[in-house]
Design a protein around this motif. Structure first.
Motif, PDB file in Angstrom:
ATOM      1  N   LEU A  98       6.974 -14.592 -22.867  1.00  0.00           N
ATOM      2  CA  LEU A  98       6.820 -13.951 -24.180  1.00  0.00           C
ATOM      3  C   LEU A  98       5.815 -14.655 -25.082  1.00  0.00           C
ATOM      4  O   LEU A  98       5.686 -14.310 -26.256  1.00  0.00           O
ATOM      5  N   VAL A 124      10.172  -5.917 -23.628  1.00  0.00           N
ATOM      6  CA  VAL A 124      10.587  -7.295 -23.920  1.00  0.00           C
ATOM      7  C   VAL A 124      12.103  -7.447 -23.854  1.00  0.00           C
ATOM      8  O   VAL A 124      12.841  -6.506 -24.141  1.00  0.00           O
ATOM      9  N   THR A 128      13.930 -10.202 -28.624  1.00  0.00           N
ATOM     10  CA  THR A 128      12.526 -10.514 -28.924  1.00  0.00           C
ATOM     11  C   THR A 128      12.119  -9.975 -30.297  1.00  0.00           C
ATOM     12  O   THR A 128      11.429 -10.648 -31.064  1.00  0.00           O
TER      13      THR A 128
END
Ligand code: UGA
Length: 437
Positions: A98, A124, A128
């Motif tokens: 990420l 994601v 996130t």
């Protein structure tokens, strides 16, 4: 509306082009200067049907712009889409990396001057969006913004149609103000009565993984049924048709083959398993889906070896298709990447053709022979393997192929051809799940 798109890869570019087609002023930003100058010259770094024309049209219309500078992209933007990559971490543990998302959040924060909606399009893990929110707040405590999770459901090869005519739009946010901005962005879809699911940010993040995992599960299910069909002498095509006609099941994603590949299902199923593991949950169906998919490639190698009489040593094999599916140049996690080296290592000579994927395949496997068309791939071959169901391979001149092959052995891993007709045409035909093997 003025919109900035951070990341001009596959998702960013399709999103930018389609939103400019909706009439918005869109600036796509990417740090890769080579990519941006290519786009500014009207060239598209990826193969996606219709994308080049759509980009050209909207650039010409003055609605679509490209830059390497975030300050330019965000100058007057009311909405910023984060569409940067989330590759699997290098350690191969299934976790999504990420760092690009968090870097983007940090950088965006510095340019928020008025109320801005920050929209996460990248796939994601749950949590996130909250992290992005926290990073922006920490970096620019006075920034007036909301974060929305708005997952994409684009298929490579059909991305523009999927964007313009989606089954649904998912908006994950608690902010009504942000929902209003998104509704304005997607106004043409809203007017077309596309269903909008407005939900919490975590739910939206999980929806994307759940949808991909379910589709992958359907594929692994039908691949296992195909194996059973081969054991009992049943036909998986009729089985899938009859089962899929039940409206509760549906006929889509019930095509058996060499296993699912691409940049989404393999990565997203693993990431979902990690999310569950981290939260003390187990997803046994998803685990089985992943295992079945990786075993499927091994089964295909055995199938090919058996058809070749037990060994591929010294055999010439024509290969039709290397991309993970048709209408793309993408070979990421394609079944070809597992199947072809296994055959080559055992001494097979490979004559490979693909309408779009040969450049990438030749970069990974320079030792194979790449040819200009399907007929050249089959010439002099002991067997031909159809690995990707490109339209070009659906109506081949079979007589011509049969007559130029050393042995007329046709291994159809996508079940494009009819076994009976192929046998009548003088081929030894092997499909997936088409009666006793
Ligand atoms: C997939 C999803 O279909 C999209 O909705 C999603 O947005 C996207 O992932 C993503 O997460 O970004 P994509 O990977 O482009 O899209 O391709 P698919 O058409 O879903 O095919 C994936 C793989 O499954 C291919 O290797 C294909 O050959 C295989 N497949 C598909 C089968 O083997 N059988 C089927 O019945 C269907």
């Amino acid at each position: 509306m003025n919109i900035a798109i951070i990341g001009s890869g596959y998702v960013g570019l399709v999103t930018g082009a389609c939103l400019s087609e909706f009439g918005h002023q869109v600036t796509c930003m990417d740090k890769d200067a080579g990519k941006i100058s290519m786009l500014q010259e009207g060239r598209i770094p990826i193969y996606e049907p219709g994308l080049e024309a759509l980009v050209a049209k909207n650039v010409k219309g003055g609605r679509l712009h490209f830059t390497t500078e975030l300050s330019i992209a965000m100058a007057d933007a009311q909405a910023v889409f984060i569409a940067v990559g989330t590759p699997s971490q290098r350690r191969g543990n299934g976790y999504a990396d990420l760092s690009y998302i968090y870097d983007a959040a940090r950088e965006i924060a510095g340019f928020i001057k008025k109320y801005t909606v920050v929209i996460d399009k990248s796939t994601v893990p749950v949590g996130t969006g909250r992290q992005v929110e926290r990073i922006i707040k920490e970096t620019s405590p006075d920034a007036d913004f909301d974060v929305v999770s708005n997952p994409e459901f684009l298929r490579e090869g059909a991305a523009i149609n999927d964007f313009m005519r989606p089954d649904r739009v998912v908006l994950g946010t608690e902010s009504e103000r942000a929902v209003d901005v998104l509704k304005e962005i997607y106004n043409p879809l809203y007017l077309n009565s596309t269903p909008f699911v407005v939900t919490g940010i975590e739910t939206a993040e999980l929806i994307k993984y759940a949808a991909n995992a379910f589709l992958a599960m359907k594929i692994s299910f039908i691949n296992e049924m195909a194996s059973l069909c081969e054991s009992v002498g049943a036909d998986v095509i009729s089985l899938a048709k009859a089962v899929g006609l039940d409206g509760r099941i549906g006929s889509k994603f019930l095509h058996p083959g060499p296993g699912y590949g691409g940049s989404c299902f393999p990565k997203d199923t693993l990431a979902l398993l990690r999310i569950a593991q981290e939260h003390g949950s187990s997803l046994r169906l998803v685990e089985a889906t992943v295992e079945v998919n990786s075993a499927q490639k091994g089964k295909m190698i055995k199938k090919i070896r058996k058809a070749l009489g037990g060994s591929e040593v010294g055999k010439t094999i024509g290969v039709l298709g290397v991309t993970f599916k048709p209408e793309t140049d993408d070979v990421r996690d394609a079944p070809a990447l597992t199947i072809l080296p296994a055959l080559h290592e055992k001494g097979a000579k490979l004559q490979v053709h693909d309408p779009q994927g040969m450049e990438e395949a030749a970069r990974i496997f320079p030792e194979y022979t790449y040819v200009g068309d399907a007929y050249a791939a089959c010439a002099g071959a002991d067997a031909v393997i159809l690995l990707t169901e490109w339209n070009q391979y659906r109506a081949l001149d079979l007589e011509r192929i049969r007559d130029t092959m050393k042995t007329p052995l046709f291994i159809d891993l996508r079940n494009v051809y009819d076994p009976g007709k192929m046998r009548e045409s003088g081929f030894v035909y092997v499909g997936v799940g088409r009666g006793l093997s």
